[in-house]
Design a protein around this motif. Structure first.
Motif, PDB file in Angstrom:
ATOM      1  N   SER A  20       0.833  -1.211   0.000  1.00  0.00           N
ATOM      2  CA  SER A  20       0.000   0.000   0.000  1.00  0.00           C
ATOM      3  C   SER A  20       0.862   1.253   0.000  1.00  0.00           C
ATOM      4  O   SER A  20       1.915   1.291   0.630  1.00  0.00           O
ATOM      5  CB  SER A  20      -0.893   0.013   1.238  1.00  0.00           C
ATOM      6  OG  SER A  20      -1.746  -1.097   1.222  1.00  0.00           O
ATOM      7  N   GLY A  21       0.372   2.271  -0.715  1.00  0.00           N
ATOM      8  CA  GLY A  21       1.060   3.554  -0.698  1.00  0.00           C
ATOM      9  C   GLY A  21       0.988   4.181   0.675  1.00  0.00           C
ATOM     10  O   GLY A  21       1.962   4.723   1.183  1.00  0.00           O
ATOM     11  N   ALA A  22      -0.177   4.107   1.284  1.00  0.00           N
ATOM     12  CA  ALA A  22      -0.382   4.598   2.645  1.00  0.00           C
ATOM     13  C   ALA A  22      -1.503   3.793   3.281  1.00  0.00           C
ATOM     14  O   ALA A  22      -2.442   3.381   2.600  1.00  0.00           O
ATOM     15  CB  ALA A  22      -0.733   6.081   2.648  1.00  0.00           C
ATOM     16  N   ALA A  48      -9.616   1.841  -3.265  1.00  0.00           N
ATOM     17  CA  ALA A  48      -9.099   1.559  -1.925  1.00  0.00           C
ATOM     18  C   ALA A  48      -9.974   0.510  -1.250  1.00  0.00           C
ATOM     19  O   ALA A  48     -11.040   0.150  -1.763  1.00  0.00           O
ATOM     20  CB  ALA A  48      -9.071   2.839  -1.097  1.00  0.00           C
ATOM     21  N   GLN A  49      -9.525   0.033  -0.095  1.00  0.00           N
ATOM     22  CA  GLN A  49     -10.258  -0.976   0.658  1.00  0.00           C
ATOM     23  C   GLN A  49     -10.255  -0.622   2.133  1.00  0.00           C
ATOM     24  O   GLN A  49      -9.404   0.141   2.597  1.00  0.00           O
ATOM     25  CB  GLN A  49      -9.613  -2.357   0.499  1.00  0.00           C
ATOM     26  CG  GLN A  49      -9.675  -2.913  -0.886  1.00  0.00           C
ATOM     27  CD  GLN A  49      -8.983  -4.263  -0.964  1.00  0.00           C
ATOM     28  OE1 GLN A  49      -8.288  -4.683  -0.053  1.00  0.00           O
ATOM     29  NE2 GLN A  49      -9.169  -4.949  -2.079  1.00  0.00           N
ATOM     30  N   LEU A  50     -11.207  -1.213   2.865  1.00  0.00           N
ATOM     31  CA  LEU A  50     -11.280  -1.060   4.309  1.00  0.00           C
ATOM     32  C   LEU A  50     -11.270  -2.457   4.921  1.00  0.00           C
ATOM     33  O   LEU A  50     -11.985  -3.343   4.453  1.00  0.00           O
ATOM     34  CB  LEU A  50     -12.565  -0.330   4.728  1.00  0.00           C
ATOM     35  CG  LEU A  50     -12.719  -0.066   6.213  1.00  0.00           C
ATOM     36  CD1 LEU A  50     -11.812   1.093   6.619  1.00  0.00           C
ATOM     37  CD2 LEU A  50     -14.149   0.259   6.557  1.00  0.00           C
ATOM     38  N   LYS A  51     -10.456  -2.639   5.941  1.00  0.00           N
ATOM     39  CA  LYS A  51     -10.352  -3.941   6.595  1.00  0.00           C
ATOM     40  C   LYS A  51     -10.316  -3.727   8.102  1.00  0.00           C
ATOM     41  O   LYS A  51      -9.517  -2.951   8.603  1.00  0.00           O
ATOM     42  CB  LYS A  51      -9.086  -4.650   6.125  1.00  0.00           C
ATOM     43  CG  LYS A  51      -8.918  -6.051   6.657  1.00  0.00           C
ATOM     44  CD  LYS A  51      -7.734  -6.712   5.974  1.00  0.00           C
ATOM     45  CE  LYS A  51      -7.538  -8.124   6.426  1.00  0.00           C
ATOM     46  NZ  LYS A  51      -8.568  -9.029   6.019  1.00  0.00           N
ATOM     47  N   VAL A  52     -11.200  -4.433   8.803  1.00  0.00           N
ATOM     48  CA  VAL A  52     -11.189  -4.420  10.267  1.00  0.00           C
ATOM     49  C   VAL A  52     -10.096  -5.389  10.704  1.00  0.00           C
ATOM     50  O   VAL A  52     -10.028  -6.518  10.220  1.00  0.00           O
ATOM     51  CB  VAL A  52     -12.557  -4.835  10.830  1.00  0.00           C
ATOM     52  CG1 VAL A  52     -12.508  -4.943  12.338  1.00  0.00           C
ATOM     53  CG2 VAL A  52     -13.626  -3.851  10.400  1.00  0.00           C
ATOM     54  N   ASP A  85      -2.416   3.821  -4.251  1.00  0.00           N
ATOM     55  CA  ASP A  85      -2.219   5.264  -4.329  1.00  0.00           C
ATOM     56  C   ASP A  85      -2.204   5.818  -2.901  1.00  0.00           C
ATOM     57  O   ASP A  85      -3.130   5.581  -2.141  1.00  0.00           O
ATOM     58  CB  ASP A  85      -3.361   5.881  -5.138  1.00  0.00           C
ATOM     59  CG  ASP A  85      -3.313   7.389  -5.204  1.00  0.00           C
ATOM     60  OD1 ASP A  85      -2.236   7.957  -4.970  1.00  0.00           O
ATOM     61  OD2 ASP A  85      -4.353   8.000  -5.506  1.00  0.00           O
ATOM     62  N   PRO A  86      -1.187   6.557  -2.499  1.00  0.00           N
ATOM     63  CA  PRO A  86      -1.113   7.026  -1.112  1.00  0.00           C
ATOM     64  C   PRO A  86      -2.213   8.010  -0.718  1.00  0.00           C
ATOM     65  O   PRO A  86      -2.510   8.171   0.452  1.00  0.00           O
ATOM     66  CB  PRO A  86       0.243   7.714  -1.023  1.00  0.00           C
ATOM     67  CG  PRO A  86       0.958   7.445  -2.267  1.00  0.00           C
ATOM     68  CD  PRO A  86      -0.004   6.904  -3.255  1.00  0.00           C
ATOM     69  N   GLY A 111       4.949   3.678   4.268  1.00  0.00           N
ATOM     70  CA  GLY A 111       6.245   3.020   4.281  1.00  0.00           C
ATOM     71  C   GLY A 111       6.585   2.653   5.710  1.00  0.00           C
ATOM     72  O   GLY A 111       5.827   1.970   6.386  1.00  0.00           O
ATOM     73  N   GLU A 112       7.712   3.113   6.194  1.00  0.00           N
ATOM     74  CA  GLU A 112       8.107   2.858   7.579  1.00  0.00           C
ATOM     75  C   GLU A 112       7.816   4.043   8.487  1.00  0.00           C
ATOM     76  O   GLU A 112       8.166   4.034   9.661  1.00  0.00           O
ATOM     77  CB  GLU A 112       9.591   2.502   7.633  1.00  0.00           C
ATOM     78  CG  GLU A 112       9.905   1.193   6.973  1.00  0.00           C
ATOM     79  CD  GLU A 112      11.345   0.782   7.127  1.00  0.00           C
ATOM     80  OE1 GLU A 112      12.068   1.410   7.926  1.00  0.00           O
ATOM     81  OE2 GLU A 112      11.750  -0.161   6.458  1.00  0.00           O
ATOM     82  N   GLN A 113       7.203   5.077   7.947  1.00  0.00           N
ATOM     83  CA  GLN A 113       6.940   6.289   8.713  1.00  0.00           C
ATOM     84  C   GLN A 113       5.541   6.257   9.311  1.00  0.00           C
ATOM     85  O   GLN A 113       4.567   5.951   8.628  1.00  0.00           O
ATOM     86  CB  GLN A 113       7.088   7.508   7.802  1.00  0.00           C
ATOM     87  CG  GLN A 113       6.952   8.818   8.512  1.00  0.00           C
ATOM     88  CD  GLN A 113       7.192   9.980   7.561  1.00  0.00           C
ATOM     89  OE1 GLN A 113       7.313   9.805   6.361  1.00  0.00           O
ATOM     90  NE2 GLN A 113       7.231  11.169   8.109  1.00  0.00           N
TER      91      GLN A 113
END
Length: 171
Positions: A20-22, A48-52, A85-86, A111-113
């Motif tokens: 994922s971009g973000a 985009a998607q939503l996941k619990v 897409d972020p 990313g890692e941020q």
């Protein structure tokens, strides 16, 4: 959930976090099924998607990747919105949070941020990847159309002069 299912869920989440971009981390306490379905539909329109997710599984999937900031994000009833897409997931989630007071954006990961709520809101205000591509193509095409207009101008002027002489001789 047995051990094999947990391991499979962790591997799935690792794939989500890496591709994922973000990832936008949200709280959804109090949302009805219809409201969650509406949110999922809006996200799906933007790719985009939503996941619990279970907090412990998400933290295990991230491991030491993002550090201590992750533990503050994954508390309470958490759902993640993500897309390649972020910007798209952040835009939809931020807009839905403005429209519905039961839904809130907690933060995110890029990313890692680790991103706080203000950073996710700033990310949502950026133009999407498709909008940036359109602007870039427009900027590239603009000089070409100007050059074509400049190159055609002398021929057009010559044609008008010839037409003026032809109409003068005819009169």
């Amino acid at each position: 959930m047995d051990r094999a299912q947990k391991q499979e869920a962790i591997e799935t989440l690792k794939g989500v976090f890496s591709s994922s971009g973000a990832v936008v981390v949200t709280h959804y306490l109090g949302l009805t099924v219809a409201e969650m379905t509406d949110l999922r539909g809006r996200l799906r329109e933007q790719g985009a998607q939503l996941k619990v997710v279970k907090n412990t599984l998400a933290q295990k999937a991230l491991g030491d990747q993002a550090g201590d900031g992750v533990t503050t994000l994954f508390k309470g009833p958490v759902a993640i919105a993500f897309a390649p897409d972020p910007v798209s997931a952040a835009k939809v989630a931020t807009q839905y949070a403005k429209d519905n007071d039961k839904f809130s954006v907690v933060g995110g990961l890029m990313g890692e941020q680790v991103l706080d709520k203000a950073s996710v809101t700033a990310l949502a205000s950026l133009p999407s990847l498709d909008q940036l591509r359109g602007k870039l193509i427009g900027l590239i095409q603009a000089p070409a159309t100007r050059i074509a207009g400049i190159l055609q101008a002398p021929a057009g002027q010559l044609a008008r002069v010839m037409n003026a002489y032809a109409t003068k001789d005819a009169a």
